[in-house]
Structures are given as structure tokens and as C-alpha cells.
Motif scaffolding. Structure first.
Motif, PDB file in Angstrom:
ATOM      1  N   PRO A  19       0.838  -1.201   0.000  1.00 60.79           N
ATOM      2  CA  PRO A  19       0.000   0.000   0.000  1.00 60.79           C
ATOM      3  C   PRO A  19       0.874   1.252   0.000  1.00 60.79           C
ATOM      4  O   PRO A  19       1.914   1.298   0.661  1.00 60.79           O
ATOM      5  N   LEU A  20       0.451   2.252  -0.747  1.00 65.36           N
ATOM      6  CA  LEU A  20       1.155   3.529  -0.771  1.00 65.36           C
ATOM      7  C   LEU A  20       0.636   4.429   0.342  1.00 65.36           C
ATOM      8  O   LEU A  20      -0.552   4.391   0.676  1.00 65.36           O
ATOM      9  N   THR A  21       1.529   5.224   0.893  1.00 66.72           N
ATOM     10  CA  THR A  21       1.185   6.190   1.938  1.00 66.72           C
ATOM     11  C   THR A  21       1.801   7.532   1.548  1.00 66.72           C
ATOM     12  O   THR A  21       2.530   7.632   0.543  1.00 66.72           O
ATOM     13  N   HIS A  22       1.585   8.533   2.372  1.00 68.02           N
ATOM     14  CA  HIS A  22       2.173   9.840   2.075  1.00 68.02           C
ATOM     15  C   HIS A  22       3.697   9.829   2.198  1.00 68.02           C
ATOM     16  O   HIS A  22       4.351  10.751   1.714  1.00 68.02           O
ATOM     17  N   GLN A  23       4.265   8.796   2.780  1.00 71.27           N
ATOM     18  CA  GLN A  23       5.727   8.667   2.758  1.00 71.27           C
ATOM     19  C   GLN A  23       6.229   8.406   1.340  1.00 71.27           C
ATOM     20  O   GLN A  23       7.410   8.579   1.056  1.00 71.27           O
ATOM     21  N   ASP A  24       5.324   7.996   0.459  1.00 76.25           N
ATOM     22  CA  ASP A  24       5.654   7.715  -0.938  1.00 76.25           C
ATOM     23  C   ASP A  24       5.329   8.878  -1.861  1.00 76.25           C
ATOM     24  O   ASP A  24       5.381   8.732  -3.084  1.00 76.25           O
ATOM     25  N   ASP A  25       4.992  10.042  -1.307  1.00 79.28           N
ATOM     26  CA  ASP A  25       4.572  11.185  -2.127  1.00 79.28           C
ATOM     27  C   ASP A  25       5.563  11.513  -3.237  1.00 79.28           C
ATOM     28  O   ASP A  25       5.169  11.707  -4.395  1.00 79.28           O
ATOM     29  N   ASP A  26       6.855  11.576  -2.920  1.00 78.08           N
ATOM     30  CA  ASP A  26       7.850  11.941  -3.938  1.00 78.08           C
ATOM     31  C   ASP A  26       7.908  10.904  -5.059  1.00 78.08           C
ATOM     32  O   ASP A  26       7.952  11.253  -6.243  1.00 78.08           O
ATOM     33  N   LEU A  28       5.532   8.769  -5.918  1.00 74.20           N
ATOM     34  CA  LEU A  28       4.259   8.807  -6.647  1.00 74.20           C
ATOM     35  C   LEU A  28       4.236   9.978  -7.621  1.00 74.20           C
ATOM     36  O   LEU A  28       3.843   9.827  -8.785  1.00 74.20           O
ATOM     37  N   TYR A  29       4.690  11.127  -7.159  1.00 67.95           N
ATOM     38  CA  TYR A  29       4.748  12.310  -8.019  1.00 67.95           C
ATOM     39  C   TYR A  29       5.682  12.069  -9.199  1.00 67.95           C
ATOM     40  O   TYR A  29       5.348  12.388 -10.347  1.00 67.95           O
ATOM     41  N   SER A  30       6.821  11.465  -8.958  1.00 74.67           N
ATOM     42  CA  SER A  30       7.780  11.177 -10.024  1.00 74.67           C
ATOM     43  C   SER A  30       7.176  10.243 -11.074  1.00 74.67           C
ATOM     44  O   SER A  30       7.296  10.480 -12.276  1.00 74.67           O
ATOM     45  N   LEU A  31       6.514   9.190 -10.628  1.00 78.11           N
ATOM     46  CA  LEU A  31       5.901   8.241 -11.568  1.00 78.11           C
ATOM     47  C   LEU A  31       4.812   8.928 -12.382  1.00 78.11           C
ATOM     48  O   LEU A  31       4.743   8.765 -13.606  1.00 78.11           O
ATOM     49  N   GLN A  32       3.976   9.722 -11.726  1.00 78.32           N
ATOM     50  CA  GLN A  32       2.891  10.365 -12.453  1.00 78.32           C
ATOM     51  C   GLN A  32       3.406  11.449 -13.400  1.00 78.32           C
ATOM     52  O   GLN A  32       2.851  11.632 -14.484  1.00 78.32           O
ATOM     53  N   ARG A  33       4.469  12.148 -13.010  1.00 78.67           N
ATOM     54  CA  ARG A  33       5.070  13.134 -13.929  1.00 78.67           C
ATOM     55  C   ARG A  33       5.600  12.446 -15.180  1.00 78.67           C
ATOM     56  O   ARG A  33       5.610  13.032 -16.259  1.00 78.67           O
ATOM     57  N   ALA A  34       6.046  11.203 -15.045  1.00 75.27           N
ATOM     58  CA  ALA A  34       6.520  10.446 -16.207  1.00 75.27           C
ATOM     59  C   ALA A  34       5.372  10.102 -17.156  1.00 75.27           C
ATOM     60  O   ALA A  34       5.610   9.627 -18.262  1.00 75.27           O
ATOM     61  N   ASN A  35       4.142  10.346 -16.722  1.00 77.21           N
ATOM     62  CA  ASN A  35       2.954  10.101 -17.530  1.00 77.21           C
ATOM     63  C   ASN A  35       2.199  11.402 -17.808  1.00 77.21           C
ATOM     64  O   ASN A  35       0.970  11.416 -17.890  1.00 77.21           O
ATOM     65  N   ALA A  52      -0.964  15.020  -7.744  1.00 85.03           N
ATOM     66  CA  ALA A  52      -0.468  13.651  -7.898  1.00 85.03           C
ATOM     67  C   ALA A  52      -0.804  12.778  -6.697  1.00 85.03           C
ATOM     68  O   ALA A  52      -1.115  11.597  -6.856  1.00 85.03           O
ATOM     69  N   VAL A  53      -0.748  13.332  -5.507  1.00 77.78           N
ATOM     70  CA  VAL A  53      -0.944  12.520  -4.301  1.00 77.78           C
ATOM     71  C   VAL A  53      -2.373  12.576  -3.774  1.00 77.78           C
ATOM     72  O   VAL A  53      -2.703  11.910  -2.789  1.00 77.78           O
ATOM     73  N   ASN A  54      -3.231  13.327  -4.425  1.00 76.30           N
ATOM     74  CA  ASN A  54      -4.607  13.495  -3.977  1.00 76.30           C
ATOM     75  C   ASN A  54      -5.345  12.166  -3.815  1.00 76.30           C
ATOM     76  O   ASN A  54      -6.111  11.985  -2.867  1.00 76.30           O
ATOM     77  N   ASP A  55      -5.129  11.214  -4.718  1.00 77.12           N
ATOM     78  CA  ASP A  55      -5.860   9.944  -4.669  1.00 77.12           C
ATOM     79  C   ASP A  55      -5.520   9.094  -3.450  1.00 77.12           C
ATOM     80  O   ASP A  55      -6.263   8.168  -3.119  1.00 77.12           O
ATOM     81  N   GLY A  72       1.387   0.187  -4.678  1.00 81.07           N
ATOM     82  CA  GLY A  72       2.562   0.490  -5.469  1.00 81.07           C
ATOM     83  C   GLY A  72       3.284  -0.798  -5.818  1.00 81.07           C
ATOM     84  O   GLY A  72       3.355  -1.724  -5.000  1.00 81.07           O
ATOM     85  N   ILE A  73       3.774  -0.870  -7.030  1.00 81.30           N
ATOM     86  CA  ILE A  73       4.607  -1.988  -7.471  1.00 81.30           C
ATOM     87  C   ILE A  73       6.023  -1.447  -7.583  1.00 81.30           C
ATOM     88  O   ILE A  73       6.258  -0.444  -8.268  1.00 81.30           O
TER      89      ILE A  73
END
Length: 177
Positions: A19-26, A28-35, A52-55, A72-73
Motif C-alpha cells: 500500500p502507498l502512503t504519504h511517505q511515498d509522495d515523492d 508517486l509524483y515522479s511516476l505520475q510526472r513520467a505520464n 499527484a498525491v490526492n488519490d 505500489g509496485i
């Protein structure tokens, strides 16, 4: 089953799934920026970290917190894909995929399809009878990706994205064999 959904998926795809948490914000943002090409379908600006982290905090109306799995994978320490999954939503034995996104520089669409097939097999074991998701009508890539996995367009609709109405289609996969 006695195991969490992420541990079952992890065994199937041989990658770390958690599971993703707000500790993964950076990450998650990096992955979504790549898209960014996906976000360009409905944003008039570059994706912000907050968007990016709203969800991570959002859950569908009329669902319980335990129904949502924002997973997260990971390849080593690197977040390479995300899956926003809500089980028993909008009805019992139905699963809703809010988003499935991968890092295109690292993960091929063939690998992404293989991972999603593992997710679908896991859902089948949980006695899910249908999986649904929403595809924006502007998203030509998704309109090819999901049918390749057996999903069919079942209903046209409008959805609100960033406070603007956008045409979309609900896709569905019947899981009964």
C-alpha cells in the motif's frame, strides 16, 4: 484466503507490492510526472505534487476505507507502477479500477498487461464477478489497452475532472468463466 490482496499479487508478479502512503509522495509524483501525456488530456498545466498525491486520501462515495487499495509496485526501491483498486464497489463482487499507471521508461505495456492479468486472477479468486473502470474519451492509448485485456465499453458517461465535465466511457470485464 488469509493473505492480503497485495501479498497475493506480489507472489504472482514477483515484484514488491505494498500500500502507498504519504511517505511515498515523492515517488508517486515522479511516476505520475513520467505520464504527463495522460494528464495533458485534462489539465492545462503540468501536474502538481498535490494533484499527484490526492488519490491517496480520496475514496469513492459510499465506500468504506477498507475497500480501497492504493498499491505500489516496486522494482527494488523504485516505484514502477500504481494501482488504485476498490473492491466490492460500486456493488458487492464488483471491483473498480480507479487508475493503473506505470513508468513507461521502465515497464513495457506487455509487462503492464501481465501484471494486470495477475491482479485480475487475484480478484477472480476473491469471487469478483465484474471489474469496471472509466476511460476518458480523449485517452486513445487506454481505449486500446483495456480491450486487449478483455474489457468492453459498456456505457458512455460524463465525469468531473478538475472541476470540468469530460466525456468518458465505462469499460467492464465479466469475470465468470
Amino acid at each position: 484466503m488469509g493473505q492480503t490482496i497485495e501479498t497475493v499479487i506480489e507472489k504472482r508478479i514477483q515484484k514488491t507490492v505494498r500500500p502507498l502512503t504519504h511517505q511515498d509522495d515523492d515517488a508517486l509524483y515522479s511516476l505520475q510526472r513520467a505520464n504527463q501525456d495522460f494528464y495533458d488530456l485534462f489539465l492545462d498545466h503540468h501536474l502538481t505534487k498535490r494533484e499527484a498525491v490526492n488519490d491517496l486520501d480520496e475514496k469513492p462515495m459510499n465506500s468504506a476505507a477498507g475497500q480501497k487499495h492504493y498499491l505500489g509496485i516496486f522494482d527494488g526501491e523504485t516505484l514502477v507502477a500504481t494501482l488504485d483498486l476498490v473492491v466490492d464497489y460500486p456493488l458487492p463482487q464488483v471491483a473498480w479500477i480507479g487508475q493503473f499507471m506505470w513508468r513507461p521508461q521502465t515497464v513495457s505495456s506487455t509487462t503492464a498487461k501481465r501484471w494486470l492479468a495477475a491482479v485480475l486472477e487475484t480478484l477472480r479468486e476473491l469471487e469478483t464477478v465484474q471489474v469496471q473502470l472509466l476511460v476518458l474519451d480523449r485517452d486513445v492509448k487506454a481505449q486500446k489497452f483495456w480491450p486487449a485485456l478483455g474489457f468492453s465499453a459498456v456505457q458512455k458517461t460524463q465525469t468531473m475532472v478538475m472541476e470540468q465535465p469530460i466525456s468518458a466511457t465505462i469499460y467492464q470485464l465479466n469475470m465468470l468463466r
